[in-house]
Scaffold this active site. Structure first.
Site, mmCIF file in Angstrom:
data_model
loop_
_atom_site.group_PDB
_atom_site.id
_atom_site.type_symbol
_atom_site.label_atom_id
_atom_site.label_comp_id
_atom_site.label_asym_id
_atom_site.label_seq_id
_atom_site.Cartn_x
_atom_site.Cartn_y
_atom_site.Cartn_z
ATOM 1 N N ASN A 14 22.621 44.869 14.799
ATOM 2 C CA ASN A 14 22.253 46.052 15.656
ATOM 3 C C ASN A 14 23.045 45.547 17.069
ATOM 4 O O ASN A 14 22.838 44.523 17.622
ATOM 5 C CB ASN A 14 20.959 46.218 15.948
ATOM 6 C CG ASN A 14 20.507 47.430 16.359
ATOM 7 O OD1 ASN A 14 19.328 47.608 16.933
ATOM 8 N ND2 ASN A 14 21.634 48.305 16.768
ATOM 9 N N ASN A 66 21.402 54.448 24.725
ATOM 10 C CA ASN A 66 22.249 54.534 23.636
ATOM 11 C C ASN A 66 23.866 54.430 23.513
ATOM 12 O O ASN A 66 24.108 54.893 24.640
ATOM 13 C CB ASN A 66 21.666 55.722 22.900
ATOM 14 C CG ASN A 66 20.400 55.374 21.799
ATOM 15 O OD1 ASN A 66 20.189 54.371 21.257
ATOM 16 N ND2 ASN A 66 19.364 56.501 22.154
ATOM 17 N N CYS A 75 13.438 49.762 21.819
ATOM 18 C CA CYS A 75 14.607 49.149 21.092
ATOM 19 C C CYS A 75 14.152 47.698 20.583
ATOM 20 O O CYS A 75 14.217 47.112 21.465
ATOM 21 C CB CYS A 75 15.922 49.156 21.721
ATOM 22 S SG CYS A 75 17.145 48.374 20.658
ATOM 23 N N ASN A 77 15.404 45.368 18.412
ATOM 24 C CA ASN A 77 16.451 44.659 18.024
ATOM 25 C C ASN A 77 16.912 43.877 19.623
ATOM 26 O O ASN A 77 17.107 43.047 19.743
ATOM 27 C CB ASN A 77 17.438 44.944 17.291
ATOM 28 C CG ASN A 77 16.977 45.151 15.738
ATOM 29 O OD1 ASN A 77 16.436 44.391 15.246
ATOM 30 N ND2 ASN A 77 17.560 46.262 15.137
ATOM 31 N N ASN A 196 15.185 59.319 15.377
ATOM 32 C CA ASN A 196 15.731 58.449 14.415
ATOM 33 C C ASN A 196 15.443 58.679 12.981
ATOM 34 O O ASN A 196 14.401 58.757 12.598
ATOM 35 C CB ASN A 196 15.204 56.741 14.785
ATOM 36 C CG ASN A 196 15.747 56.661 16.124
ATOM 37 O OD1 ASN A 196 16.957 56.192 16.340
ATOM 38 N ND2 ASN A 196 14.576 56.866 17.211
ATOM 39 N N GLU A 214 20.339 56.143 13.545
ATOM 40 C CA GLU A 214 19.814 56.062 14.924
ATOM 41 C C GLU A 214 20.050 57.403 15.630
ATOM 42 O O GLU A 214 21.339 57.813 15.865
ATOM 43 C CB GLU A 214 20.139 54.911 15.712
ATOM 44 C CG GLU A 214 19.396 53.582 15.153
ATOM 45 C CD GLU A 214 19.464 52.641 16.150
ATOM 46 O OE1 GLU A 214 19.412 52.823 17.175
ATOM 47 O OE2 GLU A 214 19.516 51.261 15.630
ATOM 48 N N ARG A 215 19.262 57.845 16.436
ATOM 49 C CA ARG A 215 19.251 58.891 17.621
ATOM 50 C C ARG A 215 20.181 58.240 18.535
ATOM 51 O O ARG A 215 20.127 57.081 18.746
ATOM 52 C CB ARG A 215 18.021 59.000 18.074
ATOM 53 C CG ARG A 215 18.070 60.249 19.287
ATOM 54 C CD ARG A 215 16.777 60.363 19.987
ATOM 55 N NE ARG A 215 16.098 59.209 20.284
ATOM 56 C CZ ARG A 215 15.051 59.129 21.179
ATOM 57 N NH1 ARG A 215 14.500 60.509 21.693
ATOM 58 N NH2 ARG A 215 14.638 58.241 21.981
ATOM 59 N N CYS A 223 17.508 48.867 12.624
ATOM 60 C CA CYS A 223 16.708 49.499 13.705
ATOM 61 C C CYS A 223 15.293 48.823 13.777
ATOM 62 O O CYS A 223 14.644 49.089 12.890
ATOM 63 C CB CYS A 223 16.838 50.893 13.427
ATOM 64 S SG CYS A 223 15.929 51.775 14.573
ATOM 65 N N GLY A 224 14.940 48.023 14.848
ATOM 66 C CA GLY A 224 13.832 47.374 14.790
ATOM 67 C C GLY A 224 12.614 48.661 15.023
ATOM 68 O O GLY A 224 11.563 48.307 14.276
ATOM 69 N N THR A 225 12.738 49.527 15.683
ATOM 70 C CA THR A 225 11.698 50.662 15.790
ATOM 71 C C THR A 225 11.519 51.236 14.696
ATOM 72 O O THR A 225 10.375 51.669 14.250
ATOM 73 C CB THR A 225 11.879 51.616 16.988
ATOM 74 O OG1 THR A 225 13.282 51.877 17.068
ATOM 75 C CG2 THR A 225 11.422 50.731 18.468
HETATM 76 N N1 LIG Z 1 18.260 54.911 18.837
HETATM 77 C C1 LIG Z 1 17.006 54.617 19.139
HETATM 78 C C2 LIG Z 1 16.790 53.424 20.090
HETATM 79 C C3 LIG Z 1 17.329 52.108 19.639
HETATM 80 C C4 LIG Z 1 16.313 51.716 18.417
HETATM 81 C C5 LIG Z 1 16.857 50.448 17.689
HETATM 82 N N2 LIG Z 1 18.226 50.060 17.857
HETATM 83 C C6 LIG Z 1 15.876 49.444 17.455
HETATM 84 O O1 LIG Z 1 16.169 48.353 17.308
HETATM 85 O O2 LIG Z 1 14.739 49.926 17.711
HETATM 86 C C7 LIG Z 1 16.257 55.780 19.930
HETATM 87 O O3 LIG Z 1 17.163 56.811 20.523
HETATM 88 O O4 LIG Z 1 15.129 56.044 19.840
#
Ligand SMILES: N[C@H](CCC[C@H](N)C(=O)O)C(=O)O
Length: 296
Positions: A14, A66, A75, A77, A196, A214-215, A223-225
């Protein structure tokens, strides 16, 4: 305008830029965020901008941007990259941060792995948020494909501070054209703040294979979340236990939904190179001897 230091890093692929905005009154502008992403050398998924505490005496405020310039609340990661960067700078191993999703903590372990406490998941339709009342967010009425033979349907939805939809499949997650379905679902009117979008295959009660659109960033290698959302959605739909390995295209994360309702995410972070950039325009320069910045 003065420049600010940054570190180009990644969390399981990521792509992350950690921007040091401490001691500054300005922010990374959307124009600078778009410009940095336009340069192949600094293209990224998220910028993690480290700011001074918003409330004196509390934690550093982390602004998450983003690559389309939109703000994100969380986020996973990127938080691991911030922990590694600050650990290399200060020698400390425990950190407390403020984000739009609330107060998070991060710890670097002796083996170099990093655990971030991502806080508590939210499941109420207004918290995700959804545009309509859904009192059972373990499976909402949303599908892609022909009405009588949907390709993806009935996702579980949850918030880790940011909105996530987890679509469950029985076969290889690579069988689905997420590059085509992702933007349609990300921007579906049921998600007033977009979402997402993940496809999850539960291969064992403690093992999920996941791919995410990902959004605000599109297809990413991790994508960690989304991994956190897949675990809590898997547990509350009795597909998984409360701790699992989540295998993403970039590698594995371990996610645990603790008895106190906090979700812990553990995984690696990697330094790539350092430089300095102008937060208003996004112009940047690479440091000459960047290998000395952070141990690999
Ligand atoms: N694109 C996600 C944010 C980054 C999430 C992702 N990169 C992670 O590691 O959680 C959003 O707009 O909610």
């Amino acid at each position: 305008m003065s420049t600010a230091p940054f570190l180009k890093m990644n969390g399981l692929g990521n792509e992350i830029i950690v921007a040091d905005m401490r001691g500054r009154a300005d922010r990374v502008t959307p124009a600078a965020a778009v410009a940095l992403n336009a340069d192949p050398a600094t293209r990224y998924d998220q910028i993690m901008a480290i700011h001074d505490p918003r409330t004196p005496g509390t934690a550093h405020y982390i602004e998450i941007i983003n690559s389309d310039g939109s703000l994100a609340q969380a986020c996973g990661n990127g938080m691991r990259c911030v922990v590694q960067a600050l650990s290399a700078e200060t020698g400390e191993k425990h950190f407390v941060f403020e984000t739009l999703a609330g107060i998070l903590t991060g710890d670097e372990h002796p083996d170099g792995s990093i655990t971030v406490d991502m806080g508590k998941p939210r499941f109420g339709w207004e918290e995700i948020p959804l545009a309509e009342e859904f009192y059972d967010t373990t499976g909402i009425e949303l599908q892609i494909g022909p009405i009588d033979a949907p390709i993806l349907h009935t996702p579980s939805v949850a918030s880790m501070g940011n909105p996530h939809a987890t679509f469950w499949v029985e076969d290889d997650v690579g069988n689905y054209a997420l590059d085509r379905f992702g933007p349609l679902l990300e921007n579906h009117p049921i998600f007033p703040e977009r979402a997402n979008i993940s496809i999850a295959q539960v291969v064992a009660p403690d093992h999920i294979i996941l791919r995410t659109w990902e959004r605000g960033a599109g297809l990413t290698r991790a994508c960690g979340t989304a991994a956190c959302a897949a675990l809590v959605n898997g547990a509350r739909t009795h597909r998984t236990g409360r701790k699992a390995t989540v295998t993403l295209p970039g590698g594995d994360l371990v996610i645990e939904w603790r008895a106190d309702d906090h979700v812990l995410l553990t995984g690696p972070a990697e330094f790539e190179f350092s430089g300095s950039f102008e937060p208003f325009t996004g112009t940047w320069l690479r440091d000459q001897d960047s290998t000395a910045q952070v141990s690999a």
